[in-house]
Design an enzyme around this catalytic site. Structure first.
Site, PDB file in Angstrom:
ATOM      1  N   ARG A   1      -2.640 -17.817   1.933  1.00 53.26           N
ATOM      2  CA  ARG A   1      -2.638 -16.590   1.924  1.00 53.26           C
ATOM      3  C   ARG A   1      -4.460 -15.925   1.852  1.00 53.26           C
ATOM      4  NH1 ARG A   1       1.229 -12.895   0.916  1.00 53.26           N
ATOM      5  NH2 ARG A   1       2.768 -14.443   0.299  1.00 53.26           N
TER       6      ARG A   1
ATOM      7  N   GLU B   1       8.140  10.564   4.859  1.00 54.96           N
ATOM      8  CA  GLU B   1       7.124   9.677   4.941  1.00 54.96           C
ATOM      9  C   GLU B   1       5.995  10.349   5.703  1.00 54.96           C
ATOM     10  OE1 GLU B   1       7.277   5.311   4.995  1.00 54.96           O
ATOM     11  OE2 GLU B   1       9.573   5.598   4.413  1.00 54.96           O
TER      12      GLU B   1
ATOM     13  N   HIS C   1       5.337   3.484   0.068  1.00 56.73           N
ATOM     14  CA  HIS C   1       6.374   2.776  -0.245  1.00 56.73           C
ATOM     15  C   HIS C   1       7.701   3.572  -0.278  1.00 56.73           C
ATOM     16  CE1 HIS C   1       8.681  -0.438  -2.264  1.00 56.73           C
ATOM     17  NE2 HIS C   1       9.249   0.256  -2.976  1.00 56.73           N
TER      18      HIS C   1
END
Ligand code: GAR
Length: 196
Positions: free
Chosen positions: A73, A182, A117
């Protein structure tokens, strides 16, 4: 937010409809003339992301970095930071970027990193937000624009939109209703940051 050129870099993983809404709003509302701001690049962690093709068609610099090609990562985030930093960003906008970011990445862009989100945070962090809202019997759902911290789906809330959950909703119908909102709140929140 000070500075002459306010470069916006958008990170995506999929269809990129929020990215398109932000770009379209930036043009319609003349962010370049008013704030010196424009979307300079779109970067995806998936080469096949539909949003990349849209960016290409709209002459926006774009790149794909396949996270699967990196050993960790941290290694992926280091490569991603290098790619982002080539564009000297003022804002780094996560728009459906489905990767957990390392603390090092979040710290590097402190004060510059925002996310959208698909829930009314702090409820329903993580995945499958619409299905979970329906199963819980929520009467309302929505979306949240927030600053990014190293804790997943936390950080100061910048804007929210609320939509009703209808009795016959499925995750798909609710998701579509939320997504429409959104596209309103994400460009609005970014404009607010640019004008501050
Ligand atoms: C949006 O609904 C966004 O809120 C969500 O992914 C979708 C991306 O759609 N983001 C997350 O779930 C992040 N945890 P888009 O690619 O069409 O903008």
């Amino acid at each position: 937010m000070s500075g002459v050129n306010k470069n916006i870099v958008i990170l995506i993983s999929g269809s990129g409809s929020n990215m398109a809404a932000i770009v379209e709003t930036s043009l319609k509302r003349r962010w370049q003339a008013r704030f010196g701001a424009r979307v300079v690049a779109v970067i995806s962690n998936k080469a096949g992301a539909q949003g990349l093709a849209w960016a290409q068609e709209h002459d926006i610099a774009n790149a794909a970095l396949d996270h699967g090609a990196y050993s960790s990562r941290e290694a992926f985030d280091a490569a991603l930071m290098a790619e982002i930093d080539r564009h000297e960003p003022t804002l780094v906008v996560l728009a459906g970027f489905m990767r957990i970011l390392t603390p090092g990445f979040v710290q590097h862009y402190e004060g510059q990193l925002v996310n959208i989100h698909p829930s009314l945070l702090p409820a329903f962090t993580g995945l499958k937000t619409h299905q979970r809202a329906i199963e819980m019997g929520c009467r309302f759902a929505g979306a949240t624009v927030h600053r990014v911290t190293s804790e997943l789906d936390h950080g100061e809330i910048l804007d929210q939109a609320v939509v009703p959950v209808l009795p016959d909703d499925t995750a798909e119908t609710l998701s579509a209703r939320v997504l429409t909102q959104e596209h309103v709140i994400y460009p609005r929140a970014i404009e607010q940051l640019l004008s501050a």
